[in-house]
Design a protein around this motif. Structure first.
Motif, PDB file in Angstrom:
ATOM      1  N   ALA A 121      21.416  34.976 -26.142  1.00 18.37           N
ATOM      2  CA  ALA A 121      22.066  34.514 -24.922  1.00 18.37           C
ATOM      3  C   ALA A 121      22.647  35.732 -24.187  1.00 18.37           C
ATOM      4  N   PRO A 122      22.674  35.693 -22.849  1.00 15.93           N
ATOM      5  CA  PRO A 122      22.395  34.540 -21.993  1.00 15.93           C
ATOM      6  C   PRO A 122      20.943  34.422 -21.515  1.00 15.93           C
ATOM      7  N   VAL A 123      19.978  35.012 -22.231  1.00 12.22           N
ATOM      8  CA  VAL A 123      18.570  34.747 -21.932  1.00 12.22           C
ATOM      9  C   VAL A 123      18.185  33.446 -22.620  1.00 12.22           C
ATOM     10  N   THR A 124      17.738  32.481 -21.845  1.00  6.59           N
ATOM     11  CA  THR A 124      17.367  31.179 -22.390  1.00  6.59           C
ATOM     12  C   THR A 124      16.052  30.735 -21.756  1.00  6.59           C
ATOM     13  N   TYR A 125      15.453  29.689 -22.312  1.00  2.00           N
ATOM     14  CA  TYR A 125      14.244  29.142 -21.721  1.00  2.00           C
ATOM     15  C   TYR A 125      14.613  28.154 -20.622  1.00  2.00           C
ATOM     16  N   CYS A 126      13.809  28.172 -19.583  1.00  5.95           N
ATOM     17  CA  CYS A 126      14.047  27.327 -18.428  1.00  5.95           C
ATOM     18  C   CYS A 126      13.657  25.883 -18.737  1.00  5.95           C
ATOM     19  N   GLY A 127      14.568  24.956 -18.474  1.00 10.15           N
ATOM     20  CA  GLY A 127      14.299  23.540 -18.655  1.00 10.15           C
ATOM     21  C   GLY A 127      14.271  22.828 -17.321  1.00 10.15           C
ATOM     22  N   PRO A 128      13.928  21.544 -17.324  1.00  7.81           N
ATOM     23  CA  PRO A 128      13.841  20.785 -16.065  1.00  7.81           C
ATOM     24  C   PRO A 128      15.101  20.878 -15.212  1.00  7.81           C
ATOM     25  N   PHE A 156       8.971  29.702 -18.923  1.00  4.18           N
ATOM     26  CA  PHE A 156       9.809  30.583 -18.123  1.00  4.18           C
ATOM     27  C   PHE A 156      11.107  30.855 -18.870  1.00  4.18           C
ATOM     28  N   ALA A 157      11.515  32.115 -18.841  1.00  5.73           N
ATOM     29  CA  ALA A 157      12.798  32.524 -19.414  1.00  5.73           C
ATOM     30  C   ALA A 157      13.706  32.958 -18.277  1.00  5.73           C
TER      31      ALA A 157
END
Length: 251
Positions: A121-128, A156-157
């Motif tokens: 964190a704070p790199v996360t995977y993109c969600g809806p 996407f990250a």
């Protein structure tokens, strides 16, 4: 499509040592309704307008056939505004058109077995729930060729600074059935550059693909030194050169 040409395309797709160079053959949105022909030992793929990159004109892609030498290839087209992807050693001649190389990319491919840094964190995977903000982030960066349709089935990250997206990276396409994907759309806010965020974003997207894809590529302009360093740190190495040229009517 002619059976012989179908077999030709299948043979190109099965050419494992050259899967990185031929990656666009595996982009299902790009190949939908494509017209494939063969000329002088090359496979020529003409794709309908906007199949993969909305807003771009019709594209022609020229790929080496097995053992085909470099040289000159003559094509005929009624479309004066299109893009041509070609191997560097092929000189394409268009009837009644002049081709000018407007873009130049080095294609990089990830080397299996190279260790990836752990995503934190704070790199996360993109969600809806992140989609609307990601779209706005890319629009604010004037990111070329990104389309919201790529979020469907893509990876996407994102990196957040003070709660807002300040960096992102994702896929142009993912073909898990054939194990091929293309990564791009790497953007980091200017004030945050120099903190290895590009490397972390690339690593996150790559890590999400390696269980399903053995061929992962990205195209980088030679002048984009920052992205070159980011992908090299993650384990990508140069494999071939691609040119994009706009056709211009002669006379």
């Amino acid at each position: 499509m002619d059976i012989a040409l179908t077999d030709r395309l299948a043979a190109l797709r099965a050419d494992l040592p050259r899967r990185a160079e031929l990656a666009y053959l595996f982009a299902e949105p790009l190949m939908h309704d494509a017209v494939v022909t063969e000329l002088d030992g090359y496979a020529v793929i003409a794709t309908p307008r906007g199949n993969l990159y909305t807003g771009l004109p019709t594209s022609l892609q020229v790929y080496f056939g097995n053992g085909a030498p470099g040289g000159r290839v003559r094509l005929s087209t009624a479309e004066p505004s299109c893009f041509v992807w070609r191997p560097a050693s092929v000189d394409i001649v268009m009837d009644s058109h002049d081709i000018a190389a407007t873009e130049h990319y080095e294609r990089y491919a990830w080397q299996p077995g190279v260790g990836l840094i752990e995503m934190t964190a704070p790199v996360t995977y993109c969600g809806p729930s992140d989609h609307a903000e990601l779209i706005e982030f890319y629009r604010s960066r004037d990111t070329a060729r990104f389309d919201l349709a790529m979020l469907d089935g893509g990876v996407f990250a994102i990196y957040r600074e003070d709660g807002r997206i300040a960096g992102a990276c994702g896929t142009h396409f993912v073909n898990r059935a054939d194990g091929v994907a293309m990564i791009g759309f790497l953007e980091v806010s200017p004030q945050l550059r120099g903190r290895s965020l590009g490397r972390r974003l690339m690593a996150a997207v790559t890590a999400a693909l390696i269980n399903d894809c053995d061929t992962i590529v990205c195209d980088i302009a030679p002048r984009n030194v920052g992205s070159q360093r980011a992908v090299a740190a993650v384990g990508f190495t140069p494999t071939c050169t691609k040119f994009v040229g706009e056709l211009r009517v002669i006379g």
